[in-house]
Design an enzyme around this catalytic site. Structure first.
Site, PDB file in Angstrom:
ATOM      1  CE1 TYR A  79      -2.595  -3.408   1.027  1.00 33.80           C
ATOM      2  CE2 TYR A  79      -1.874  -3.013   3.276  1.00 33.80           C
ATOM      3  CZ  TYR A  79      -2.464  -3.832   2.341  1.00 33.80           C
ATOM      4  OH  TYR A  79      -2.929  -5.069   2.717  1.00 33.80           O
ATOM      5  CG  HIS A  80       4.036   1.785   1.207  1.00 37.37           C
ATOM      6  ND1 HIS A  80       4.989   0.956   1.792  1.00 37.37           N
ATOM      7  CD2 HIS A  80       3.126   2.046   2.186  1.00 37.37           C
ATOM      8  CE1 HIS A  80       4.665   0.738   3.049  1.00 37.37           C
ATOM      9  NE2 HIS A  80       3.542   1.378   3.311  1.00 37.37           N
TER      10      HIS A  80
END
Length: 534
Positions: free
Chosen positions: A469-470
């Protein structure tokens, strides 16, 4: 048509900081637009609620990638925050700055002002470090940074096991050096989530010069020649137009900022023409250079019962733990789920950590959405690659703002990424095999005992590798042919438009991206105010 001095698109980690900083002096009228609702749901404020936020459609955009050729044609789930605070309202709250070399590299790429020594003051000024101030930490800022109030006992077993495997203890990943194993600090205050909205926006909603609109869908930017003059948005079925006297600031994130630029006719000519969008400003780099931390889980059965599980003893333990929250704002309900982890080297001869651990006190699979896995007593260890070489892109499915962005992650496309992740799986297994974790370990559930050779592990990675999730990089800062913004975050070739979010990162930082995104916004606010106050 209403006019504001500054219009900010996206009330996420960057947008909340911008809104506070630009409205603080009272001189400028600021409008902040957010596609999701207000952030008053209990699961946002209660840290353990992060588990349910993965499947909450009202608060999570729940994007899916295309069928990824490098991942067995799988679609990869990409959760993104859809509320005030953006992804800082649905994330695991880990406060990580990254490595000095990350920012120095940005400066070396031709982005003056972005070296580590130049951005560190922004990190320090934003935070209130509960441990107190030092050369790397500040106090008195709005973002509360605290030690976990939970620290489930199995985390200590993990930390000891990692030390047994030869990795050093590090009490502060944001101190002089990042390498080592330990507990993460979290953006929490008094046991509750301290999102970007809670830190920067909520205390100032009463400002007369700040207007916050939720539940709106921005359609496109308005241009007059090469000047961005405002935008149009939909709210409850009606279309509105607003004008920016000074600037429009895109803070919609690495997926939605490039999408909005393209919908507005700003981007790669081929992509725009394919969807019958008039080319207002050709800019080939929009949507290119997508980077994310590729991640995978190793999961074991475990004999402890004080874990996240749907088993009877674990449920009874969780009920007892909940009383700690009621009495003293501590215990399981304050857990970020991944309370411990660390930063390690894939090989001793490299200069700095290139892998990151997130330890989970439960049997986890498919972003926690595979609830059957929680019928086990188990533990899981995330391991991700900090500086992948693979690059993806963001495109369009059509010319309507209601459509999701077209996300092509392209993870593990680079051969070196695959080899490093193969090594990472081996290292994760080695850590889990050390005492005291091994004293309570049972069967390996993922990848399983049948997965032994390098070819087996590569096949496992193609089947199970995921995002942590980056996403960053899709409106990158720089001067090369794929750069979208300059060092002051102004879009090349246009006036009145900047991009201020994680999409401007030319290369991904070595760690969780929430704190760096807030830093980007704080630095951008200073540059914006300086240019309009002079």
């Amino acid at each position: 048509m209403k006019t504001y001095d500054f219009i900010i698109v996206g009330a996420g980690s960057a947008g909340c900081v911008l809104a506070e900083r630009l409205s603080a002096c009272g001189k400028y009228k600021v409008c902040l637009l957010e596609g999701g609702p207000k952030d008053n749901h209990w699961s946002i404020q209660l840290p353990l609620g992060v588990i349910g936020l993965m499947t909450n459609r009202a608060l999570n955009w729940q994007y899916q990638s295309v069928q990824e050729a490098s991942l067995n044609r799988r679609r990869v789930f990409n959760p993104r925050g859809k509320t005030l605070g953006g992804s800082s309202s649905i994330n695991a709250m880990l406060y990580i700055r990254g490595q000095k070399e990350d920012y120095d590299h940005w400066a070396e790429l031709g982005n003056p002002g972005w070296s580590f020594d130049e951005v560190l003051p922004y990190f320090k000024a934003m935070q209130h470090q509960e441990r107190g101030p030092d050369d790397y930490h500040g106090t008195g800022g709005p973002l509360n940074v605290a030690d976990s109030r939970s620290k489930l006992p199995v985390n200590e077993d993990f930390i000891q096991a990692a030390q047994q495997a030869g990795f050093p203890l590090n009490p502060d990943f944001n101190g002089p050096g990042q390498e080592g194993i330990g507990y993460y600090q979290v953006t929490q205050k008094d046991g509750y989530r301290c999102s970007a909205a809670k830190a920067f926006l909520t205390p100032h909603l009463g400002r007369k010069n700040l207007r916050v609109l939720t539940g709106v869908r921005v359609e496109k930017l308005q241009l007059s020649g090469k000047q961005v003059t405002g935008l149009s948005y939909l709210s409850k079925g009606k279309r509105y137009h607003i004008k920016a006297a000074n600037e429009v600031l895109l803070s919609a994130g690495a997926f939605n900022s490039p999408q909005l630029l393209m919908l507005s006719g700003i981007g790669p000519e081929n992509e725009l023409k394919q969807h019958n969008i008039e080319v207002k400003h050709a800019l080939e780099g929009v949507g290119q250079n997508l980077q994310d931390h590729v991640d995978v889980l190793v999961v074991n059965r475990h004999k402890r019962y004080d874990l996240l599980s749907f088993r009877p003893r674990a449920i009874l333990w969780a009920i007892r733990e909940s009383w700690k929250f009621i009495r003293e704002r501590r215990g399981l309900l304050t857990s970020s789920v991944c309370e411990s982890g660390g930063f390690i080297k894939s090989h001793p001869n490299i200069s700095r950590p290139d892998l990151q651990f997130h330890f989970i006190p439960g049997a986890m699979d498919d972003h926690g959405r595979n609830r059957k896995m929680l019928l086990n007593y188990g533990i899981a260890l995330h391991v991700c690659l900090l500086r992948p070489k693979s690059r993806g892109k963001v495109g369009l499915y059509g010319n309507k703002a209601c459509l999701h962005p077209k996300i092509e992650l392209n993870m593990l496309d680079d051969k070196e990424d695959m080899e490093k992740m193969t090594t990472a799986v081996k290292i994760a297994r080695e850590v889990l095999a050390q005492s005291p974790l091994s004293d309570n370990n049972g069967q390996e559930l993922i990848p399983g005992s049948q997965c032994q050779s390098d070819d087996d592990i590569r096949a496992f990675l193609q089947q199970k590798a995921n995002t942590i999730y980056h996403p960053v990089g899709t409106c990158k800062m720089g001067q090369d042919k794929l750069a979208v913004v300059d060092a002051s975050l102004k879009v090349h070739g246009l006036q009145g438009l900047r991009v201020v979010d994680a999409s401007i990162m030319p290369t991904i930082i070595s760690g969780n991206t929430n704190a760096p995104t807030m830093m980007i916004a704080a630095k951008a606010a200073d540059m914006i105010l300086q240019s309009h106050n002079s």
